[in-house]
Motif scaffolding. Structure first.
Motif, mmCIF file in Angstrom:
data_model
loop_
_atom_site.group_PDB
_atom_site.id
_atom_site.type_symbol
_atom_site.label_atom_id
_atom_site.label_comp_id
_atom_site.label_asym_id
_atom_site.label_seq_id
_atom_site.Cartn_x
_atom_site.Cartn_y
_atom_site.Cartn_z
ATOM 1 N N VAL A 26 56.081 -81.275 55.585
ATOM 2 C CA VAL A 26 55.099 -80.254 55.933
ATOM 3 C C VAL A 26 54.506 -80.581 57.299
ATOM 4 O O VAL A 26 54.262 -81.745 57.624
ATOM 5 C CB VAL A 26 53.975 -80.184 54.875
ATOM 6 N N THR A 27 54.277 -79.539 58.099
ATOM 7 C CA THR A 27 53.684 -79.718 59.426
ATOM 8 C C THR A 27 52.157 -79.741 59.328
ATOM 9 O O THR A 27 51.550 -78.876 58.699
ATOM 10 C CB THR A 27 54.104 -78.572 60.363
ATOM 11 N N VAL A 28 51.551 -80.722 59.961
ATOM 12 C CA VAL A 28 50.093 -80.842 60.012
ATOM 13 C C VAL A 28 49.645 -80.719 61.464
ATOM 14 O O VAL A 28 50.219 -81.354 62.355
ATOM 15 C CB VAL A 28 49.621 -82.196 59.432
ATOM 16 N N LYS A 29 48.632 -79.909 61.702
ATOM 17 C CA LYS A 29 48.084 -79.738 63.047
ATOM 18 C C LYS A 29 46.820 -80.578 63.188
ATOM 19 O O LYS A 29 45.868 -80.410 62.424
ATOM 20 C CB LYS A 29 47.776 -78.264 63.329
ATOM 21 N N LYS A 73 39.831 -83.323 63.413
ATOM 22 C CA LYS A 73 40.183 -82.490 62.259
ATOM 23 C C LYS A 73 41.699 -82.375 62.133
ATOM 24 O O LYS A 73 42.436 -82.556 63.109
ATOM 25 C CB LYS A 73 39.562 -81.100 62.360
ATOM 26 N N SER A 74 42.132 -82.092 60.891
ATOM 27 C CA SER A 74 43.546 -81.873 60.600
ATOM 28 C C SER A 74 43.664 -80.724 59.617
ATOM 29 O O SER A 74 42.801 -80.541 58.753
ATOM 30 C CB SER A 74 44.197 -83.116 59.985
ATOM 31 N N LYS A 75 44.749 -79.981 59.718
ATOM 32 C CA LYS A 75 44.995 -78.902 58.760
ATOM 33 C C LYS A 75 46.485 -78.627 58.697
ATOM 34 O O LYS A 75 47.235 -78.927 59.628
ATOM 35 C CB LYS A 75 44.237 -77.636 59.152
ATOM 36 N N PHE A 76 46.928 -78.044 57.572
ATOM 37 C CA PHE A 76 48.323 -77.639 57.453
ATOM 38 C C PHE A 76 48.422 -76.143 57.723
ATOM 39 O O PHE A 76 47.452 -75.404 57.575
ATOM 40 C CB PHE A 76 48.908 -77.993 56.085
ATOM 41 N N GLU A 77 49.604 -75.721 58.112
ATOM 42 C CA GLU A 77 49.798 -74.358 58.565
ATOM 43 C C GLU A 77 49.919 -73.390 57.389
ATOM 44 O O GLU A 77 50.614 -73.661 56.404
ATOM 45 C CB GLU A 77 51.058 -74.259 59.434
ATOM 46 N N TYR A 78 49.271 -72.237 57.528
ATOM 47 C CA TYR A 78 49.281 -71.216 56.477
ATOM 48 C C TYR A 78 50.693 -70.753 56.148
ATOM 49 O O TYR A 78 51.062 -70.587 54.979
ATOM 50 C CB TYR A 78 48.425 -70.032 56.909
ATOM 51 N N GLU A 79 51.524 -70.527 57.186
ATOM 52 C CA GLU A 79 52.869 -70.003 56.956
ATOM 53 C C GLU A 79 53.681 -70.944 56.070
ATOM 54 O O GLU A 79 54.464 -70.493 55.230
ATOM 55 C CB GLU A 79 53.588 -69.762 58.284
ATOM 56 N N GLU A 80 53.521 -72.250 56.265
ATOM 57 C CA GLU A 80 54.256 -73.205 55.438
ATOM 58 C C GLU A 80 53.740 -73.173 54.004
ATOM 59 O O GLU A 80 54.514 -73.252 53.056
ATOM 60 C CB GLU A 80 54.156 -74.612 56.016
ATOM 61 N N CYS A 81 52.425 -73.056 53.849
ATOM 62 C CA CYS A 81 51.863 -72.970 52.497
ATOM 63 C C CYS A 81 52.355 -71.709 51.782
ATOM 64 O O CYS A 81 52.668 -71.731 50.588
ATOM 65 C CB CYS A 81 50.339 -72.985 52.557
ATOM 66 N N LYS A 82 52.421 -70.610 52.508
ATOM 67 C CA LYS A 82 52.911 -69.359 51.929
ATOM 68 C C LYS A 82 54.365 -69.503 51.494
ATOM 69 O O LYS A 82 54.750 -69.061 50.409
ATOM 70 C CB LYS A 82 52.769 -68.229 52.947
ATOM 71 N N ARG A 83 55.187 -70.122 52.368
ATOM 72 C CA ARG A 83 56.600 -70.318 52.031
ATOM 73 C C ARG A 83 56.755 -71.179 50.789
ATOM 74 O O ARG A 83 57.559 -70.865 49.895
ATOM 75 C CB ARG A 83 57.316 -70.968 53.218
ATOM 76 N N ILE A 84 55.968 -72.260 50.694
ATOM 77 C CA ILE A 84 56.044 -73.161 49.542
ATOM 78 C C ILE A 84 55.635 -72.426 48.272
ATOM 79 O O ILE A 84 56.304 -72.516 47.234
ATOM 80 C CB ILE A 84 55.160 -74.395 49.770
ATOM 81 N N ALA A 85 54.535 -71.667 48.334
ATOM 82 C CA ALA A 85 54.045 -70.949 47.157
ATOM 83 C C ALA A 85 55.087 -69.967 46.641
ATOM 84 O O ALA A 85 55.305 -69.836 45.427
ATOM 85 C CB ALA A 85 52.744 -70.214 47.501
#
Length: 466
Positions: free
Chosen positions: A417-420, A430-442
């Motif tokens: 998973v990509t983390v920004k 701060k760090s966060k993961f990308e929404y598009e990757e979370c959507k794809r995983i879900a």
């Protein structure tokens, strides 16, 4: 943003495009099953591995079923032959045996439903029947193509994209031959193999479901082909017409590298042609052509992510001066706003948004705001004037402070998973993961996206110290 990038250093044809997209990961069975919805008979798709100049990739051949060989031999002697956009008599034309007929003009058709395929390596000629639904190939026009596609069980999106590509070819042929659009007969793209190339492209691109399609400038090749009418230039007149306004290159090799079908696929789908790019490359596919010449006869496609300029900077990007362009609108169809926002992003806007406002006389309205670099101001104003109902725009400079950002890859229970990560004055804050990757995983796992967020958040905290 998920981007499909065409690297057309050796041009593009319909079969090379299918090979590249299958090599990128489109499932062959899925493509064949979708194409079967056209209800066309008389062909099969052969997918194989091949190599050009040490580069391995996928080669796609549309094999037409043989029918009445003796009749084909008779028609070969009498039929007209379409070569690189111009019609000419096959017996009077000189062909370079270094290339295949399929590559020169996508497909070369004879009268009475026949195609002539030339095998360069063996020097053999095979004649196969290409009749479709009893429609004579010289009688198949845009209406016939529409009926074949619209009567199928393909999705509406695939139908729409297929017709968009066909329309590019039809408009070019009408212009070149000086005929009305619906009187153009599809000598090239009316055959089964070219229908497969075009509809197959629409199926694969719809399946990829990328956010944006980009391309390099397009190599067209060069030279001439001698025929009964004289010397016909390469690239074909139809190819040149289709690619008007698109960056091209000429002369890498002395023969045609881009066919009308390949040109139409690009013209109908690519929103930006650009050679100078900053990309993160995630996946690569190669489509193999029929020649083996000085340059690799392959089409390269890549799934990429654009790299923001400040991400590759080695220093903290403090304050910058940028432009905001705005206009107020109270008399436009609201369905058009999405189209306009997408357009300005594709033209390089850094941000774009719509704000509900109340104008004079209590009219509910919207304010379109576009943030861009100063050199993009003129283009953004042009889009607003041409695409909206506004009669005036305002612009002003703004100061913007940005955090330096960096992407890292982290292994999780869902895979990589990509983390920004964001930095202020050199310190990660701060760090966060990308929404598009979370959507794809879900979607792939079949769980609520909130559950994906929560699980990743718990796992990623062990990798990031924020």
């Amino acid at each position: 943003m998920k981007i499909l990038y065409y690297d057309c250093f050796s041009g593009i044809s319909g079969d090379m495009n299918l090979g590249a997209l299958l090599d990128l990961g489109i499932d062959k069975k899925y493509l064949v099953d979708e194409l079967s919805k056209l209800n066309l008979n008389g062909y099969e798709i052969k997918v194989s591995r091949d190599i050009r100049k040490g580069i391995e990739g996928t080669k796609v051949d549309v094999i037409l079923q043989e029918h009445d060989h003796a009749e084909s031999e008779h028609n070969h002697a009498e039929g007209e032959h379409d070569h690189a956009g111009g019609e000419h008599n096959h017996d009077e034309c000189e062909h370079n045996h270094q290339h295949s007929h399929e590559e020169v003009s996508e497909v070369h058709l004879h009268e009475h439903h026949h195609e002539h395929l030339h095998n360069d390596n063996e020097g053999a000629h095979t004649h196969v029947h290409t009749g479709i639904e009893h429609i004579h190939k010289d009688q198949r026009n845009l209406n016939d193509i529409e009926k074949i596609i619209n009567s199928s069980e393909l999705s509406s999106k695939v139908k729409e994209l297929s017709m968009k590509i066909f329309m590019k070819v039809a408009l070019a042929e009408a212009k070149v031959h000086g005929k009305p659009l619906y009187e153009i007969h599809f000598h090239e793209v009316g055959a089964v193999d070219s229908i497969v190339d075009i509809v197959g492209a629409a199926i694969c691109l719809t399946c990829l479901n990328v956010d944006k399609i980009m391309s390099s400038s397009v190599e067209l090749g060069g030279g001439f082909v001698k025929c009964a009418h004289g010397l016909i230039p390469v690239p074909a007149p139809a190819t040149v017409e289709i690619l008007k306004g698109i960056p091209v290159k000429l002369g890498a090799v002395p023969f045609e590298t881009t066919t009308p079908t390949g040109a139409a696929i690009l013209a109908a789908n690519v929103c930006e042609f650009k050679d100078d790019n900053n990309f993160i490359i995630n996946k690569i596919g190669y489509g193999i052509g029929n020649r083996d010449t000085e340059i690799p006869n392959v089409l390269r496609v890549m799934l990429v992510e654009e790299v923001d300029k400040q991400i590759i900077s080695t220093k903290y990007d403090d304050e910058t001066v940028e432009q905001i362009i705005e206009c107020n609108i109270d008399d436009m169809n609201p369905e058009l706003y999405e189209y306009i926002i997408d357009m300005v992003f594709n033209e390089g806007a850094l941000d774009a948004y719509i704000t509900p406002i109340i104008m004079k006389k209590g009219r509910p309205s919207v304010k379109i705001s576009i943030l861009c670099e100063e050199d993009k101001t003129t283009r953004m104003k042009e889009i607003l004037f041409r695409e909206t109902t506004t009669l005036g725009v305002r612009s002003f400079k703004v100061d913007k402070t940005k955090l330096k950002r960096k992407f890292i890859k982290v292994n999780t229970s869902y895979g990589e998973v990509t983390v920004k990560e964001s930095y202020y004055k050199g310190e990660k804050i701060k760090s966060k993961f990308e929404y598009e990757e979370c959507k794809r995983i879900a979607k792939s796992v079949g769980v609520p996206i909130s559950e994906v967020y929560e699980k990743l958040r718990n796992e990623i905290q062990y990798y990031t110290k924020v």
